[in-house]
Design a protein around this motif. Structure first.
Motif, PDB file in Angstrom:
ATOM      1  N   HIS A 146     -28.085 -63.822  57.865  1.00  0.00           N
ATOM      2  CA  HIS A 146     -29.252 -63.996  57.146  1.00  0.00           C
ATOM      3  C   HIS A 146     -30.465 -63.673  57.891  1.00  0.00           C
ATOM      4  O   HIS A 146     -31.547 -63.362  57.375  1.00  0.00           O
ATOM      5  CB  HIS A 146     -29.142 -65.640  56.736  1.00  0.00           C
ATOM      6  CG  HIS A 146     -28.373 -65.980  55.565  1.00  0.00           C
ATOM      7  ND1 HIS A 146     -28.676 -65.661  54.247  1.00  0.00           N
ATOM      8  CD2 HIS A 146     -27.189 -66.581  55.559  1.00  0.00           C
ATOM      9  CE1 HIS A 146     -27.875 -65.870  53.298  1.00  0.00           C
ATOM     10  NE2 HIS A 146     -26.764 -66.615  54.192  1.00  0.00           N
TER      11      HIS A 146
ATOM     12  N   LYS B 187     -39.947 -65.038  36.682  1.00  0.00           N
ATOM     13  CA  LYS B 187     -39.390 -64.445  38.246  1.00  0.00           C
ATOM     14  C   LYS B 187     -39.690 -62.975  38.039  1.00  0.00           C
ATOM     15  O   LYS B 187     -39.840 -62.450  37.133  1.00  0.00           O
ATOM     16  CB  LYS B 187     -37.825 -64.754  38.347  1.00  0.00           C
ATOM     17  CG  LYS B 187     -37.568 -66.241  38.568  1.00  0.00           C
ATOM     18  CD  LYS B 187     -36.161 -66.158  39.271  1.00  0.00           C
ATOM     19  CE  LYS B 187     -35.617 -67.693  39.568  1.00  0.00           C
ATOM     20  NZ  LYS B 187     -34.511 -67.716  40.056  1.00  0.00           N
TER      21      LYS B 187
ATOM     22  N   ASN C  77     -34.202 -57.266  48.904  1.00  0.00           N
ATOM     23  CA  ASN C  77     -34.728 -58.391  48.220  1.00  0.00           C
ATOM     24  C   ASN C  77     -34.638 -59.688  48.794  1.00  0.00           C
ATOM     25  O   ASN C  77     -35.192 -60.583  48.368  1.00  0.00           O
ATOM     26  CB  ASN C  77     -34.325 -58.516  46.852  1.00  0.00           C
ATOM     27  CG  ASN C  77     -34.520 -57.459  45.841  1.00  0.00           C
ATOM     28  OD1 ASN C  77     -35.635 -57.271  45.535  1.00  0.00           O
ATOM     29  ND2 ASN C  77     -33.449 -56.544  45.632  1.00  0.00           N
ATOM     30  N   ASN C  78     -33.921 -59.527  50.189  1.00  0.00           N
ATOM     31  CA  ASN C  78     -33.687 -60.827  50.901  1.00  0.00           C
ATOM     32  C   ASN C  78     -33.040 -62.041  50.114  1.00  0.00           C
ATOM     33  O   ASN C  78     -33.663 -63.080  50.003  1.00  0.00           O
ATOM     34  CB  ASN C  78     -34.925 -61.310  51.491  1.00  0.00           C
ATOM     35  CG  ASN C  78     -34.798 -62.414  52.564  1.00  0.00           C
ATOM     36  OD1 ASN C  78     -33.568 -62.327  53.365  1.00  0.00           O
ATOM     37  ND2 ASN C  78     -35.528 -63.171  52.882  1.00  0.00           N
ATOM     38  N   ILE C  79     -32.090 -61.878  49.255  1.00  0.00           N
ATOM     39  CA  ILE C  79     -31.301 -62.858  48.727  1.00  0.00           C
ATOM     40  C   ILE C  79     -29.858 -62.458  48.964  1.00  0.00           C
ATOM     41  O   ILE C  79     -29.175 -61.219  49.177  1.00  0.00           O
ATOM     42  CB  ILE C  79     -31.593 -62.680  47.007  1.00  0.00           C
ATOM     43  CG1 ILE C  79     -31.568 -61.194  46.550  1.00  0.00           C
ATOM     44  CG2 ILE C  79     -32.965 -63.121  46.974  1.00  0.00           C
ATOM     45  CD1 ILE C  79     -31.496 -61.170  45.084  1.00  0.00           C
TER      46      ILE C  79
END
Length: 292
Positions: free
Chosen positions: A150, A217, A247-249
């Protein structure tokens, strides 16, 4: 989530091409407890003179085509309906980074999902000192493998700018890293090298991304073309998890898997050879429409 997908890939040649042999990997996979391909079709123009189907090493269905006669353009259109299941959020059962090698060594399998295939360099991802130095900050951290995954995902997302004009499909990870700009392929390749340099098995995921955001969103980056994200092996208990550095998800119901591989070379949607000269123009358009 239920989706209708459509993909158009076109190649326009300055000089008519002939003797074109291509391998296509376009159809979404059916994955237990993850997604189900309900129906799908691929139309190729001009119609191939020869066409065959096979399953590659990573267990992905692929189609091989041959177009003998000269043609000024090649059009490929895919349509599919896919059901994507939501994934439960579980506790972090991944080992500390220092303990991960023991779990890798205890894995005797060499099947397509074995972590051993995703540890070293691969055709498009050589060892890259600059990227290894970039990831060194996490080597001595007292963090689990999942926490590091992460952290690397968030760092790449923070440091890189999404720019469709900065790179091409042939840009190397070293070049993209120095630019700190690129598209999902570049974000993913850099993240994979960073994780592998830490001894964490990581691979490339090719697929589609939902194009219509939920109310309120923002639209996700990379939704007008095929998308890419990263698959990370987080130990025997946690298994494989997927993160989207563009998108860092985490990959979720917005992400539809087409293929898994070591890098882009294993999952390229269209790859092949042909007889021609001069330049060619490539076009791509994707629609991912949620039905419910």
């Amino acid at each position: 989530m239920l989706y209708d997908l459509s993909l158009h890939m076109g190649y326009i040649y300055d000089v008519p091409a002939s003797g074109a042999r291509h391998i296509l990997r376009l159809m979404p996979l059916s994955l237990p407890n993850r997604q189900r391909l309900i129906a799908g079709s691929v139309k190729i123009t001009p119609g191939p003179d020869e066409q065959s189907h096979f399953t590659d090493f990573f267990q992905h269905p692929a189609t091989s085509i041959l177009v003998r006669e000269p043609h000024e353009r090649l059009d490929i259109r895919m349509q599919a309906r896919v059901q994507v299941e939501s994934q439960p959020v579980g506790a972090d059962f991944s080992p500390l980074l220092a303990k991960l090698p023991e779990e890798i060594n205890d894995c005797w399998s060499i099947d397509p999902s074995s972590p051993h295939h995703f540890l070293g360099s691969s055709p498009r991802l050589p060892d890259t000192r600059e990227i290894a130095d970039y990831s060194r900050q996490w080597k001595s951290a007292n963090l689990t493998t999942l926490q590091i995954a992460h952290a690397v995902c968030a760092q790449v997302h923070k440091d890189f700018v999404y720019d469709t004009e900065a790179t091409t499909v042939d840009t190397t990870p070293r070049e993209a890293f120095r630019l700190k700009r690129g598209v999902c392929q570049d974000f993913s390749h850099v993240m994979i090298i960073a994780l592998r340099s830490l001894g964490i098995p990581a691979g490339y995921v090719s697929g589609f991304l939902r194009t219509i955001p939920p109310p309120g969103k923002e639209r996700l980056e990379g939704a007008d073309a095929m998308h890419a994200w990263v698959r990370i092996w987080c130990g025997e208990t946690a298994g494989w998890i997927e993160l989207d550095p563009t998108n860092n998800i985490p990959a979720g119901t917005d992400h539809i898997v087409v293929a898994y591989g070591r890098d882009y070379s294993d999952v390229a949607p269209v790859i092949g050879v042909l007889k021609s000269y001069g330049n060619q123009e490539a076009v791509q358009a994707v629609d991912v429409i949620p039905l419910k």
